[in-house]
Design an enzyme around this catalytic site. Structure first.
Site, short mmCIF file in Angstrom:
data_model
loop_
_atom_site.label_atom_id
_atom_site.label_comp_id
_atom_site.label_asym_id
_atom_site.label_seq_id
_atom_site.Cartn_x
_atom_site.Cartn_y
_atom_site.Cartn_z
N ASP A 173 36.47 45.71 49.97
CA ASP A 173 37.77 46.39 49.97
C ASP A 173 38.81 45.27 49.96
O ASP A 173 38.99 44.58 50.97
CB ASP A 173 37.94 47.27 51.20
CG ASP A 173 39.26 48.04 51.21
OD1 ASP A 173 40.19 47.61 50.50
OD2 ASP A 173 39.37 49.05 51.91
N HIS A 174 39.47 45.09 48.83
CA HIS A 174 40.33 43.90 48.69
C HIS A 174 41.47 43.88 49.70
O HIS A 174 42.03 42.82 49.98
CB HIS A 174 40.86 43.77 47.26
CG HIS A 174 41.93 44.74 46.91
ND1 HIS A 174 41.69 46.01 46.42
CD2 HIS A 174 43.29 44.63 46.97
CE1 HIS A 174 42.82 46.63 46.20
NE2 HIS A 174 43.81 45.83 46.52
N HIS A 236 41.02 52.11 51.82
CA HIS A 236 42.13 51.22 52.20
C HIS A 236 42.82 51.68 53.50
O HIS A 236 42.97 50.90 54.44
CB HIS A 236 43.18 51.15 51.10
CG HIS A 236 42.69 50.54 49.82
ND1 HIS A 236 41.67 49.63 49.77
CD2 HIS A 236 43.09 50.71 48.54
CE1 HIS A 236 41.46 49.26 48.51
NE2 HIS A 236 42.30 49.90 47.76
#
Length: 479
Positions: A173-174, A236
């Site tokens: 998950d960036h 996110h």
């Protein structure tokens, strides 16, 4: 410097590889972070030779990398690492060709980055195993979303787990690679100032917003089957919620950190049945203006069904049923085609028990993730002059100014962590599944009670119902 390894990027001609992964790897190469023998192999079906692919990669890297950071010398060294392999990942025989192309390498680490559709994850893992490419030194990186429901996530995790040990699996998950997100942990666990007040007795509510001005762009075919809940909230926003709410881990390592995050996900109060009408808002953007430009309604976007009821906006009132957070609402919000692009976390402290002076209330900690990275504490102070007239002021920490070196992109940090085998900033299997257990009943409630998306004009702050979600409780979004 990292160990020698092979980085294989499945989907090597896709947007993610060309716009994010290759520029990040270029920066790591330029900064001397990669072992001289590390090789990068892009894999796709496009019939290109190596020189054609290097030219394609250079064109995109030049567009993504700051001009001052891109030099011909650095690119020449990076391009020498780049290789390209044409194959169809649905064909097991092609993985035999891939193994022969790679040659012997059990002593080298191999990183398989699946920058492709999740429906192909299971096949690729199985084919890697059959071809003898899934040894103990291998690591596999899975891009979100991990499935589209709990059932599908369980199937993907089971299939990957049948081939790779959990320590070899990196679910990315960036957002967790962003500097300010990691500063959130530093803020909480390295500063004695906040710990005594980081609890229900002192915090009124928490807001987590990820707002975008863009529409679906070229992702219409994917987004129309996912929507904002699956695309943003399930990963996110819930990850940010975990970092705000988690207890201090016993040590800063992968399992300790992720165990505390799982505890938060498991403590989220379920939202199901009729609760979805009171605690969630779905929206879908209509036509409007952004930056003075007319933009179409969602259902006129490319590769979107004309009668689509997919949500492009979600607001949720979440609650954590544990000792620290009982009774504190966490308001989550995300949407496309909104008035401004920003991501932020707002910790709203409770007002003083007895007000001595006239004036508004601040007592708010604002953590801005983008576009700028900053942390500000909003306090009340006396306005100069006669009398006790108070106004909000900010104690502001601008991270870009405080630290002058180039800011790392999230993918730079996360790719380096994968190569080094550090999974602290990646999601564990039970973490993904716990998030789906909370999200699935909301999706089912929307379907069961035919809660169609509320329309909002592009360029606005979202549906009116999202504002009412807070206003009915005497609160408002930090707009």
């Amino acid at each position: 410097m990292t160990q020698p390894c092979d980085m294989l990027v499945f989907g090597g001609t896709g947007d993610l590889a060309l716009h994010k992964l290759l520029p990040a790897l270029y920066h790591l190469h330029r900064d001397g972070r990669l072992h001289p023998q590390l090789r990068i192999l892009a894999i796709a079906r496009n019939p290109l030779d190596v020189q054609q692919y290097r030219a394609l990669a250079e064109r995109h890297c030049r567009a993504q990398v700051a001009r001052a950071d891109f030099t011909n010398e650095a690119w020449a060294g990076f391009a020498a690492r780049l290789d390209y392999f044409v194959m169809d990942v649905s064909q097991s025989a092609d993985f035999g060709r891939l193994a022969r192309h790679l040659g012997p390498g059990e002593d080298r680490g191999r990183v398989y980055y699946l920058a492709i559709a999740p429906r192909l994850f299971e096949d690729i893992a199985r084919h890697l195993q059959i071809a003898g490419l899934a040894g103990p030194q291998a690591r596999i990186v899975l891009e979100k979303p991990i499935g589209h429901s709990l059932e599908s996530a369980l199937a993907i995790n089971a299939a990957i787990g049948a081939v790779f040990d959990e320590r070899q699996v990196f679910r990315i998950d960036h957002y967790l690679g962003k500097e300010t997100v990691q500063n959130l942990m530093a803020l909480r666990f390295a500063n004695a100032l906040f710990e005594p007040v980081w609890r229900a007795g002192h915090i009124d509510h928490v807001q987590i917003s990820v707002c975008e001005t863009l529409g679906v762009e070229n992702r219409g075919s994917y987004y129309d089957h996912a929507g904002a809940m699956r695309d943003m909230v399930q990963n996110h926003l819930l990850q940010l919620l975990c970092l705000v709410a988690m207890e201090a881990p016993v040590r800063f390592d992968a399992d300790a950190v992720r165990t505390e995050k799982v505890k938060i996900l498991e403590a989220l109060k379920p939202i199901s049945g009729l609760d979805v009408q009171d605690k969630t808002v779905r929206g879908q953007y209509g036509a409007g203006k952004i930056g003075g430009q007319e933009v179409p309604a969602y259902y006129f976007e490319k590769n979107v069904d004309n009668d689509s009821d997919t949500e492009t906006f979600v607001a949720v009132q979440a609650e954590i049923d544990n000792w620290r957070w009982a009774g504190v609402p966490f308001y989550l919000r995300t949407g496309k085609r909104l008035a401004r692009k920003y991501s932020e976390i707002v910790i709203q402290f409770k007002p003083v028990p007895h007000r001595l002076f006239n004036g508004g209330e601040a007592n708010r900690l604002l953590i801005r993730l983008q576009p700028e990275e900053r942390i500000s504490l909003q306090l009340m102070a006396k306005n100069p002059g006669k009398g006790m007239r108070l106004e909000p002021v900010e104690l502001d920490l601008n991270l870009a100014q405080a630290f002058s070196q180039r800011r790392w992109d999230a993918y730079e940090r996360l790719l380096l962590d994968v190569i080094e085998g550090d999974s602290t900033l990646f999601m564990r299997r039970d973490e993904v599944e716990a998030a789906w257990r909370w999200v699935d009943p909301i999706l089912e409630g929307w379907h069961e009670y035919y809660q169609s998306p509320r329309s909002y004009p592009a360029g606005s702050t979202g549906p009116e119902q999202a504002h009412s979600l807070l206003e009915l409780q005497g609160r408002e979004w930090n707009d």
